[in-house]
Design a protein around this motif. Structure first.
Motif, PDB file in Angstrom:
ATOM      1  N   PHE A  57       0.827  -1.213   0.000  1.00  0.00           N
ATOM      2  CA  PHE A  57       0.000   0.000   0.000  1.00  0.00           C
ATOM      3  C   PHE A  57       0.857   1.257   0.000  1.00  0.00           C
ATOM      4  N   ILE A  58       1.895   1.278   0.823  1.00  0.00           N
ATOM      5  CA  ILE A  58       2.773   2.457   0.898  1.00  0.00           C
ATOM      6  C   ILE A  58       3.448   2.712  -0.440  1.00  0.00           C
ATOM      7  N   LEU A  59       3.941   1.652  -1.074  1.00  0.00           N
ATOM      8  CA  LEU A  59       4.628   1.811  -2.355  1.00  0.00           C
ATOM      9  C   LEU A  59       3.685   2.261  -3.464  1.00  0.00           C
ATOM     10  N   LEU A  60       2.425   1.849  -3.393  1.00  0.00           N
ATOM     11  CA  LEU A  60       1.459   2.198  -4.436  1.00  0.00           C
ATOM     12  C   LEU A  60       0.638   3.443  -4.101  1.00  0.00           C
ATOM     13  N   LEU A  61       0.828   3.992  -2.931  1.00  0.00           N
ATOM     14  CA  LEU A  61       0.034   5.158  -2.505  1.00  0.00           C
ATOM     15  C   LEU A  61       0.113   6.323  -3.496  1.00  0.00           C
ATOM     16  N   PRO A  62       1.282   6.600  -4.103  1.00  0.00           N
ATOM     17  CA  PRO A  62       1.320   7.702  -5.085  1.00  0.00           C
ATOM     18  C   PRO A  62       0.376   7.512  -6.266  1.00  0.00           C
ATOM     19  N   GLN A  63      -0.095   6.280  -6.492  1.00  0.00           N
ATOM     20  CA  GLN A  63      -1.028   6.036  -7.588  1.00  0.00           C
ATOM     21  C   GLN A  63      -2.421   6.603  -7.292  1.00  0.00           C
ATOM     22  N   LEU A  64      -2.700   6.888  -6.034  1.00  0.00           N
ATOM     23  CA  LEU A  64      -4.032   7.373  -5.644  1.00  0.00           C
ATOM     24  C   LEU A  64      -4.055   8.896  -5.619  1.00  0.00           C
ATOM     25  N   ARG A  65      -4.146   9.467  -6.768  1.00  0.00           N
ATOM     26  CA  ARG A  65      -4.244  10.925  -6.867  1.00  0.00           C
ATOM     27  C   ARG A  65      -5.047  11.278  -8.118  1.00  0.00           C
ATOM     28  N   GLY A  66      -5.634  12.451  -8.086  1.00  0.00           N
ATOM     29  CA  GLY A  66      -6.414  12.908  -9.230  1.00  0.00           C
ATOM     30  C   GLY A  66      -7.582  11.982  -9.535  1.00  0.00           C
ATOM     31  N   GLU A  67      -7.770  11.688 -10.803  1.00  0.00           N
ATOM     32  CA  GLU A  67      -8.896  10.856 -11.233  1.00  0.00           C
ATOM     33  C   GLU A  67      -8.762   9.419 -10.736  1.00  0.00           C
ATOM     34  N   ARG A  68      -7.552   9.018 -10.360  1.00  0.00           N
ATOM     35  CA  ARG A  68      -7.354   7.650  -9.892  1.00  0.00           C
ATOM     36  C   ARG A  68      -8.011   7.395  -8.539  1.00  0.00           C
ATOM     37  N   LEU A  69      -8.431   8.458  -7.872  1.00  0.00           N
ATOM     38  CA  LEU A  69      -9.140   8.285  -6.600  1.00  0.00           C
ATOM     39  C   LEU A  69     -10.468   7.557  -6.797  1.00  0.00           C
ATOM     40  N   ARG A  70     -10.939   7.483  -8.036  1.00  0.00           N
ATOM     41  CA  ARG A  70     -12.178   6.745  -8.276  1.00  0.00           C
ATOM     42  C   ARG A  70     -12.013   5.254  -7.993  1.00  0.00           C
ATOM     43  N   ALA A  71     -10.767   4.816  -7.801  1.00  0.00           N
ATOM     44  CA  ALA A  71     -10.524   3.413  -7.456  1.00  0.00           C
ATOM     45  C   ALA A  71     -10.973   3.089  -6.037  1.00  0.00           C
ATOM     46  N   ILE A  72     -11.183   4.111  -5.201  1.00  0.00           N
ATOM     47  CA  ILE A  72     -11.525   3.870  -3.801  1.00  0.00           C
ATOM     48  C   ILE A  72     -12.895   3.206  -3.676  1.00  0.00           C
ATOM     49  N   ARG A  73     -13.870   3.694  -4.426  1.00  0.00           N
ATOM     50  CA  ARG A  73     -15.232   3.179  -4.270  1.00  0.00           C
ATOM     51  C   ARG A  73     -15.332   1.686  -4.565  1.00  0.00           C
ATOM     52  N   PRO A  74     -14.846   1.193  -5.717  1.00  0.00           N
ATOM     53  CA  PRO A  74     -14.897  -0.268  -5.926  1.00  0.00           C
ATOM     54  C   PRO A  74     -13.835  -1.000  -5.119  1.00  0.00           C
ATOM     55  N   GLY A  75     -12.735  -0.318  -4.816  1.00  0.00           N
ATOM     56  CA  GLY A  75     -11.625  -0.982  -4.137  1.00  0.00           C
ATOM     57  C   GLY A  75     -11.933  -1.407  -2.722  1.00  0.00           C
ATOM     58  N   LEU A  76     -12.789  -0.683  -2.020  1.00  0.00           N
ATOM     59  CA  LEU A  76     -13.096  -1.027  -0.626  1.00  0.00           C
ATOM     60  C   LEU A  76     -13.831  -2.369  -0.514  1.00  0.00           C
ATOM     61  N   PRO A  77     -14.967  -2.565  -1.217  1.00  0.00           N
ATOM     62  CA  PRO A  77     -15.616  -3.880  -1.118  1.00  0.00           C
ATOM     63  C   PRO A  77     -14.767  -4.997  -1.727  1.00  0.00           C
ATOM     64  N   LEU A  78     -14.062  -4.700  -2.824  1.00  0.00           N
ATOM     65  CA  LEU A  78     -13.209  -5.723  -3.426  1.00  0.00           C
ATOM     66  C   LEU A  78     -12.043  -6.075  -2.501  1.00  0.00           C
ATOM     67  N   GLY A  79     -11.568  -5.086  -1.770  1.00  0.00           N
ATOM     68  CA  GLY A  79     -10.523  -5.347  -0.780  1.00  0.00           C
ATOM     69  C   GLY A  79     -11.021  -6.244   0.336  1.00  0.00           C
ATOM     70  N   GLY A  80     -12.300  -6.083   0.709  1.00  0.00           N
ATOM     71  CA  GLY A  80     -12.876  -6.959   1.726  1.00  0.00           C
ATOM     72  C   GLY A  80     -12.902  -8.414   1.268  1.00  0.00           C
ATOM     73  N   VAL A  81     -13.261  -8.633  -0.009  1.00  0.00           N
ATOM     74  CA  VAL A  81     -13.242  -9.994  -0.547  1.00  0.00           C
ATOM     75  C   VAL A  81     -11.801 -10.515  -0.588  1.00  0.00           C
ATOM     76  N   MET A  82     -10.875  -9.640  -0.976  1.00  0.00           N
ATOM     77  CA  MET A  82      -9.482 -10.052  -1.060  1.00  0.00           C
ATOM     78  C   MET A  82      -8.911 -10.395   0.317  1.00  0.00           C
ATOM     79  N   LEU A  83      -9.386  -9.704   1.345  1.00  0.00           N
ATOM     80  CA  LEU A  83      -8.980 -10.033   2.716  1.00  0.00           C
ATOM     81  C   LEU A  83      -9.364 -11.471   3.041  1.00  0.00           C
ATOM     82  N   GLY A  84     -10.605 -11.852   2.694  1.00  0.00           N
ATOM     83  CA  GLY A  84     -11.031 -13.231   2.918  1.00  0.00           C
ATOM     84  C   GLY A  84     -10.187 -14.222   2.136  1.00  0.00           C
ATOM     85  N   ILE A  85      -9.836 -13.861   0.899  1.00  0.00           N
ATOM     86  CA  ILE A  85      -9.004 -14.742   0.070  1.00  0.00           C
ATOM     87  C   ILE A  85      -7.662 -14.993   0.745  1.00  0.00           C
ATOM     88  N   PHE A  86      -7.003 -13.938   1.164  1.00  0.00           N
ATOM     89  CA  PHE A  86      -5.653 -14.102   1.696  1.00  0.00           C
ATOM     90  C   PHE A  86      -5.624 -14.730   3.076  1.00  0.00           C
TER      91      PHE A  86
END
Length: 315
Positions: A57-86
């Protein structure tokens, strides 16, 4: 004519480069099971995942800026599924062999069309039913055949494979019209996994243990972050623009085989002839699903997922 020959030579060179990079990713992903198993000798699952995905997350944090912030909305529920996977996958790796883990997790490709059937009412082709039957025979042989011994680790790997299929379908649904950049989505998902593991770890009696001092642990963790995630994402995105989805499927489908070979060479794991037969049947079912079915190429490893979706993370 000379210019045409030069163009063809350059195109062929790009194709070979793409194939070489994808094969390198398959080898890296195959090795990741043995590497993770070794890291778990030094630190518990929740702590290991919190560190690994926290660094990602720290290494990829610079990717979350500008229009790329739209990744947050789908990323949160998908991250929850990924938590279960890992959680399933990492505990599964700890409780079974790295060889079994590599073969069993590849079943996510076979599971995906059936998850789509349940979610979207799209019936899979008869070929996919055949691939599913072949994979079930493979699992039966891999876990002991007549003397079947499906242990908890194997069961957790099967659960992780099923959850990966769910993640593929949810990713397609939640990102269909957003064109979310792969690195931005992976950053959000990694943050969710790291936070979830940290909260769970701190909630346990005694909390999280002190950070491990072993250089082996940190080397393994940095390898998974740097190569199995960041390099794999870069190589995947580069190769997909230079080669076909079929070639991607066939090259990435070799991952379980590399996983079993590396586990044997590195950890001294040995598969019987029956277990090898089961693992190879699983590979055939996976490759058949990818090559002739209606499933996108799986480009999910650390950052691996179907080519039709933005990248997620994998072991």
């Amino acid at each position: 004519m000379k210019g045409m020959n030069n163009w063809r030579s350059g195109a062929q060179g790009n194709l070979w480069l793409a194939d070489a990079m994808l094969l390198a990713v398959a080898i890296i992903w195959g090795s990741s099971y043995a590497v993770a198993k070794q890291a778990l000798w030094f630190y518990p699952v929740l702590g290991f995942l919190a560190i690994r995905f926290g660094l990602t997350f720290i290494l990829l944090l610079p990717q979350l800026r500008g229009e790329r912030l739209r990744a947050i909305r789908p990323g949160l529920p998908l991250g929850g599924v990924m938590l279960g996977i890992f959680l399933c996958e990492t505990w599964g790796v700890m409780l079974t062999t790295a060889s079994n883990a590599a073969f069993l997790i590849s079943l996510c490709v076979v599971f995906t069309p059936f998850v789509e059937w349940a979610m979207l009412r799209q019936r899979p082709s008869n070929l996919l039913f055949g691939a599913c039957g072949l994979s079930l025979v493979g699992v039966w042989l891999l876990t002991g055949g007549l003397a079947i011994s499906l242990n908890l680790g194997d069961g957790l790997m099967l659960a992780a494979a099923l959850l990966r299929a769910v993640l593929v379908c949810f990713t397609r649904r939640l990102t269909a019209d957003l064109q979310v950049p792969a690195l931005a989505l992976t950053a959000v998902q990694s943050g969710v996994v790291a936070s979830g593991c940290l909260v769970l770890g701190l909630a346990l009696p005694g909390g999280m243990p002190a950070l491990p001092q072993s250089p082996t642990f940190w080397a393994a963790t940095l390898y998974l972050v740097g190569f199995a995630t960041l390099f794999a994402l870069y190589a995947q995105n580069l190769a997909l623009g230079r080669t076909s989805a079929t070639r991607v499927s066939l090259l990435m489908g070799s991952e379980p085989l590399f996983g079993a070979i590396i586990a044997g060479l590195w950890l001294g794991e040995r598969l019987t002839l029956t277990e090898w037969s089961g693992g190879l049947l699983i590979m055939l079912a996976t490759l058949g699903t990818l090559r002739f079915g209606d499933v996108a190429a799986p480009v999910v490893g650390e950052g691996r997922e179907p080519a039709a979706c933005p990248a997620t993370s994998r072991h």
